[in-house]
Enzyme design. Structure first.
Site, PDB file in Angstrom:
ATOM      1  N   LYS A  14      20.125   6.323 -18.818  1.00 15.83           N
ATOM      2  CA  LYS A  14      20.169   7.293 -19.917  1.00 15.83           C
ATOM      3  C   LYS A  14      20.513   8.637 -19.314  1.00 15.83           C
ATOM      4  O   LYS A  14      20.013   8.966 -18.234  1.00 15.83           O
ATOM      5  CB  LYS A  14      18.800   7.420 -20.585  1.00 15.83           C
ATOM      6  CG  LYS A  14      18.435   6.254 -21.460  1.00 15.83           C
ATOM      7  CD  LYS A  14      17.155   6.604 -22.228  1.00 15.83           C
ATOM      8  CE  LYS A  14      16.465   5.334 -22.641  1.00 15.83           C
ATOM      9  NZ  LYS A  14      15.035   5.411 -22.709  1.00 15.83           N
ATOM     10  N   ARG A  95      14.460  11.444 -13.385  1.00 19.36           N
ATOM     11  CA  ARG A  95      13.094  11.014 -13.652  1.00 19.36           C
ATOM     12  C   ARG A  95      12.736   9.978 -12.585  1.00 19.36           C
ATOM     13  O   ARG A  95      13.405   8.954 -12.456  1.00 19.36           O
ATOM     14  CB  ARG A  95      13.001  10.371 -15.031  1.00 19.36           C
ATOM     15  CG  ARG A  95      11.609   9.883 -15.286  1.00 19.36           C
ATOM     16  CD  ARG A  95      11.503   9.097 -16.555  1.00 19.36           C
ATOM     17  NE  ARG A  95      10.098   8.773 -16.769  1.00 19.36           N
ATOM     18  CZ  ARG A  95       9.688   7.755 -17.493  1.00 19.36           C
ATOM     19  NH1 ARG A  95      10.549   6.962 -18.077  1.00 19.36           N
ATOM     20  NH2 ARG A  95       8.410   7.534 -17.634  1.00 19.36           N
ATOM     21  N   LEU A 213       1.328   8.479 -27.190  1.00 23.24           N
ATOM     22  CA  LEU A 213       1.199   7.120 -27.730  1.00 23.24           C
ATOM     23  C   LEU A 213       2.574   6.573 -28.085  1.00 23.24           C
ATOM     24  O   LEU A 213       3.154   6.909 -29.124  1.00 23.24           O
ATOM     25  CB  LEU A 213       0.300   7.124 -28.976  1.00 23.24           C
ATOM     26  CG  LEU A 213      -1.036   7.868 -28.861  1.00 23.24           C
ATOM     27  CD1 LEU A 213      -1.766   7.858 -30.198  1.00 23.24           C
ATOM     28  CD2 LEU A 213      -1.913   7.251 -27.766  1.00 23.24           C
ATOM     29  N   ASN A 215       5.211   2.922 -26.718  1.00 23.17           N
ATOM     30  CA  ASN A 215       5.031   1.550 -26.230  1.00 23.17           C
ATOM     31  C   ASN A 215       4.079   1.543 -25.052  1.00 23.17           C
ATOM     32  O   ASN A 215       3.169   0.744 -24.972  1.00 23.17           O
ATOM     33  CB  ASN A 215       6.378   0.982 -25.803  1.00 23.17           C
ATOM     34  CG  ASN A 215       6.919   0.060 -26.857  1.00 23.17           C
ATOM     35  OD1 ASN A 215       6.167  -0.740 -27.430  1.00 23.17           O
ATOM     36  ND2 ASN A 215       8.198   0.182 -27.125  1.00 23.17           N
ATOM     37  N   GLY A 216       4.348   2.473 -24.114  1.00 21.49           N
ATOM     38  CA  GLY A 216       3.368   2.784 -23.080  1.00 21.49           C
ATOM     39  C   GLY A 216       2.533   3.919 -23.647  1.00 21.49           C
ATOM     40  O   GLY A 216       3.070   4.755 -24.380  1.00 21.49           O
ATOM     41  N   ASP A 287       5.488  -3.872 -31.633  1.00 23.89           N
ATOM     42  CA  ASP A 287       5.919  -2.726 -32.431  1.00 23.89           C
ATOM     43  C   ASP A 287       4.886  -2.433 -33.513  1.00 23.89           C
ATOM     44  O   ASP A 287       4.647  -3.262 -34.391  1.00 23.89           O
ATOM     45  CB  ASP A 287       7.292  -3.041 -33.053  1.00 23.89           C
ATOM     46  CG  ASP A 287       7.922  -1.810 -33.650  1.00 23.89           C
ATOM     47  OD1 ASP A 287       7.287  -1.186 -34.523  1.00 23.89           O
ATOM     48  OD2 ASP A 287       9.036  -1.452 -33.236  1.00 23.89           O
ATOM     49  N   GLY A 335       6.200   7.995 -29.839  1.00 22.89           N
ATOM     50  CA  GLY A 335       6.645   7.357 -31.090  1.00 22.89           C
ATOM     51  C   GLY A 335       5.522   7.140 -32.088  1.00 22.89           C
ATOM     52  O   GLY A 335       5.669   7.421 -33.285  1.00 22.89           O
ATOM     53  N   GLU A 338       3.609  10.753 -32.837  1.00 27.82           N
ATOM     54  CA  GLU A 338       4.379  11.686 -33.661  1.00 27.82           C
ATOM     55  C   GLU A 338       4.550  11.193 -35.096  1.00 27.82           C
ATOM     56  O   GLU A 338       4.696  11.997 -36.011  1.00 27.82           O
ATOM     57  CB  GLU A 338       5.770  11.896 -33.050  1.00 27.82           C
ATOM     58  CG  GLU A 338       5.732  12.689 -31.759  1.00 27.82           C
ATOM     59  CD  GLU A 338       7.034  12.621 -30.975  1.00 27.82           C
ATOM     60  OE1 GLU A 338       8.112  12.514 -31.591  1.00 27.82           O
ATOM     61  OE2 GLU A 338       6.967  12.655 -29.733  1.00 27.82           O
ATOM     62  N   ASN A 339       4.559   9.856 -35.274  1.00 26.52           N
ATOM     63  CA  ASN A 339       4.941   9.312 -36.588  1.00 26.52           C
ATOM     64  C   ASN A 339       3.835   8.642 -37.384  1.00 26.52           C
ATOM     65  O   ASN A 339       3.926   8.584 -38.605  1.00 26.52           O
ATOM     66  CB  ASN A 339       6.077   8.292 -36.401  1.00 26.52           C
ATOM     67  CG  ASN A 339       7.313   8.942 -35.813  1.00 26.52           C
ATOM     68  OD1 ASN A 339       7.862   9.865 -36.403  1.00 26.52           O
ATOM     69  ND2 ASN A 339       7.735   8.486 -34.651  1.00 26.52           N
ATOM     70  N   GLU A 388      10.652  15.059 -22.732  1.00 26.70           N
ATOM     71  CA  GLU A 388      10.586  14.898 -21.277  1.00 26.70           C
ATOM     72  C   GLU A 388      11.891  15.314 -20.605  1.00 26.70           C
ATOM     73  O   GLU A 388      11.885  15.891 -19.525  1.00 26.70           O
ATOM     74  CB  GLU A 388      10.267  13.437 -20.936  1.00 26.70           C
ATOM     75  CG  GLU A 388       8.833  13.081 -21.263  1.00 26.70           C
ATOM     76  CD  GLU A 388       8.576  11.585 -21.352  1.00 26.70           C
ATOM     77  OE1 GLU A 388       9.015  10.972 -22.349  1.00 26.70           O
ATOM     78  OE2 GLU A 388       7.956  11.026 -20.440  1.00 26.70           O
TER      79      GLU A 388
HETATM   80  P1  ADP Z   1       8.481   4.189 -25.565  1.00 27.82           P
HETATM   81  O1  ADP Z   1       7.158   4.240 -24.889  1.00 27.82           O
HETATM   82  O2  ADP Z   1       9.202   2.905 -25.370  1.00 27.82           O
HETATM   83  O3  ADP Z   1       9.324   5.435 -25.350  1.00 27.82           O
HETATM   84  P2  ADP Z   1       8.187   5.245 -28.249  1.00 27.82           P
HETATM   85  O4  ADP Z   1       7.557   6.529 -27.832  1.00 27.82           O
HETATM   86  O5  ADP Z   1       9.547   5.297 -28.821  1.00 27.82           O
HETATM   87  O6  ADP Z   1       8.120   4.148 -27.116  1.00 27.82           O
HETATM   88  O7  ADP Z   1       7.200   4.554 -29.322  1.00 27.82           O
HETATM   89  C1  ADP Z   1       7.438   3.287 -29.841  1.00 27.82           C
HETATM   90  C2  ADP Z   1       6.308   2.941 -30.783  1.00 27.82           C
HETATM   91  O8  ADP Z   1       6.255   3.922 -31.840  1.00 27.82           O
HETATM   92  C3  ADP Z   1       6.466   1.576 -31.455  1.00 27.82           C
HETATM   93  O9  ADP Z   1       5.249   0.886 -31.423  1.00 27.82           O
HETATM   94  C4  ADP Z   1       6.815   1.962 -32.866  1.00 27.82           C
HETATM   95  O10 ADP Z   1       6.382   0.993 -33.783  1.00 27.82           O
HETATM   96  C5  ADP Z   1       6.037   3.229 -33.057  1.00 27.82           C
HETATM   97  N1  ADP Z   1       6.498   4.004 -34.204  1.00 27.82           N
HETATM   98  C6  ADP Z   1       7.653   4.671 -34.353  1.00 27.82           C
HETATM   99  N2  ADP Z   1       7.735   5.190 -35.604  1.00 27.82           N
HETATM  100  C7  ADP Z   1       6.591   4.853 -36.250  1.00 27.82           C
HETATM  101  C8  ADP Z   1       6.051   5.078 -37.550  1.00 27.82           C
HETATM  102  N3  ADP Z   1       6.728   5.783 -38.459  1.00 27.82           N
HETATM  103  N4  ADP Z   1       4.843   4.555 -37.850  1.00 27.82           N
HETATM  104  C9  ADP Z   1       4.164   3.832 -36.950  1.00 27.82           C
HETATM  105  N5  ADP Z   1       4.601   3.587 -35.699  1.00 27.82           N
HETATM  106  C10 ADP Z   1       5.796   4.079 -35.358  1.00 27.82           C
END
Ligand code: ADP
Length: 408
Positions: A14, A95, A213, A215-216, A287, A335, A338-339, A388
């Site tokens: 990336k 990184r 918060l 995937n990791g 997910d 992910g 934030e969401n 990051e």
């Molecule tokens: P990585 O650690 O791979 O960078 P991310 O920071 O992109 O991962 O986070 C991925 C996680 O965020 C997944 O579990 C995904 O389901 C979750 N996620 C993303 N958008 C939402 C949302 N709107 N509601 C709940 N979970 C979400």
């Protein structure tokens, strides 16, 4: 000054190219996946393209050097590119996941720095080797351009021994450097600084818990600008329940299951890292969105997974407030952080006794960067999108300037 930020995985690269002169804006960015296969997938966009426009094409990238070469080609492309006839990259920031105990900050890459990154292959076998390949590829394609390593572990090097030494025979720490290191440091540092800025607080007098918060996932206690404790350990397996990782559990589980299921060390490692966590508990997916959808449809294991995930975060927030002897703010990022408003609300609901409260309307609002605690709350709760790559670009610029390298 133009800074290229590179993040290499075993079969991916990336990149983000920043103009660090005034605006710290992204000039071009992209990702090459499936490096090493006959055809690799290249996605790219630049500031010259329309908002939703993107280049998607198959390219030849047998290794990371060819992948970096493909990046330079597209940057010079008359249509999609951003440079006319020569690449004007003044520094490259990489990184690098593990810097061991040697690096408490970013470093200009030299032969010695590369040796330390190689020394950490053993404790970060999935991450450091591809990070290293990215460095060597960029040295070949951008000869003479200063390269900087920005370590995920560096921010946590301020932890004290009581936080990072495990209850093992001490000689094992001395012999193998087995200890807590912590990861996601660039993200925890970025959002903790941004939170202080946002709240107009002096970062040197600010106690904040940052919850990254994704995937990791990891949590850090940041006191007066320094990491005092963090949930990930020797590897990114410790701490929270994650997408596919167990997080904390009784270490005796490992030997018990190895014997019962006749698993080799590698098989056990795979189970702990790839088959566990949200995926293993729910039996559905790693997910969270899919798990939340299943829970809403009455799937019990999906609901357990969410409950277990949130409970662990709640416990860490309580313990880190104790570790810092107080708390001014909690930050959510990544992910999920934030969401997922539901996760934030569920994690914080039991913490009202500490003075942590959530305003439901603010929590659900569309704003990306926001305070979600009610006005007048003693402990502020914030959502801050992590960045990051920008942090790596800023650190790269700083290290290059500090090292006396002359750039254009
Ligand atoms: P990585 O650690 O791979 O960078 P991310 O920071 O992109 O991962 O986070 C991925 C996680 O965020 C997944 O579990 C995904 O389901 C979750 N996620 C993303 N958008 C939402 C949302 N709107 N509601 C709940 N979970 C979400």
């Amino acid at each position: 000054m133009k800074v290229m930020v590179i993040n290499c995985g075993s079969s991916s690269l990336k990149f983000k190219l920043y103009d660090m002169e005034k605006t710290n804006s992204v000039i071009a960015e992209g990702v090459i996946e499936e490096i090493g296969k006959d055809k690799s997938k290249f996605k790219y966009k630049s500031k010259n393209m329309k908002k939703d426009e993107e280049v998607v094409r198959d390219v030849e990238a047998k290794d990371h050097t060819q992948a970096v070469d493909q990046v330079t080609k597209i940057l010079l492309d008359p249509k999609a590119g951003v440079f006319k006839d020569k690449i004007e990259v003044d520094a490259v920031g990489h990184r690098v996941v593990h810097g061991g105990e040697k690096f408490s900050k970013s470093a200009l890459i030299t032969k010695g720095v590369k040796e330390v990154i190689q020394d950490c292959f053993e404790i970060a076998p999935l991450h450091n080797p591809p990070n290293f390949m990215g460095i060597e590829a960029c040295e070949t394609i951008f000869p003479g351009v200063p390269q900087v390593a920005v370590f995920d572990t560096a921010f946590h090097q301020t932890m004290k021994k009581e936080a990072y030494i495990y209850g093992l025979p001490y000689e094992l720490y001395e012999r193998y450097h087995v200890r807590k290191y912590g990861f996601h440091g660039t993200s925890h540092e970025y959002v903790s600084q941004r939170a202080a800025e946002f709240l107009k607080k002096d970062p040197k007098k600010f106690k904040v818990i940052t919850c990254h918060l994704g995937n990791g996932a990891s949590i850090t206690a940041v006191k007066n600008g320094q990491s005092v404790d963090t949930s990930m350990g020797l590897t990114p397996l410790e701490g929270l329940v994650m997408g596919t990782r167990t997080g904390d559990m009784d270490p005796a589980v490992v030997t018990f299951l190895m014997k019962k299921e006749h698993l080799s060390a590698d098989e056990m490692d795979n189970l702990l890292n790839k088959k566990s966590g949200l995926k293993g508990i729910s039996g559905i997916s790693n997910d969270l969105r899919e798990i939340m959808a299943a829970a809403a449809n009455g799937n019990n294991r999906a609901q357990f997974a969410i409950d277990i995930f949130c409970y662990r975060i709640t416990k860490y927030i309580g313990s880190y407030a104790a570790a810092m002897g107080g708390l001014d703010a909690v930050v959510f990022t990544g992910g999920i952080g934030e969401n997922a408003a539901e996760v934030r609300a569920k994690v914080l609901a039991p913490l009202g006794f500490m003075g942590i409260r959530v305003d439901n309307t603010k929590n659900k609002s569309k704003e990306k960067e926001k305070i979600i605690s009610p006005v007048g709350s003693r402990i502020k709760v914030l959502v801050i999108p992590t960045n990051e790559e920008l942090m790596i670009a800023m650190k790269t610029k700083y290290v290059v300037a500090e090292s006396g390298n002359i750039y254009r």
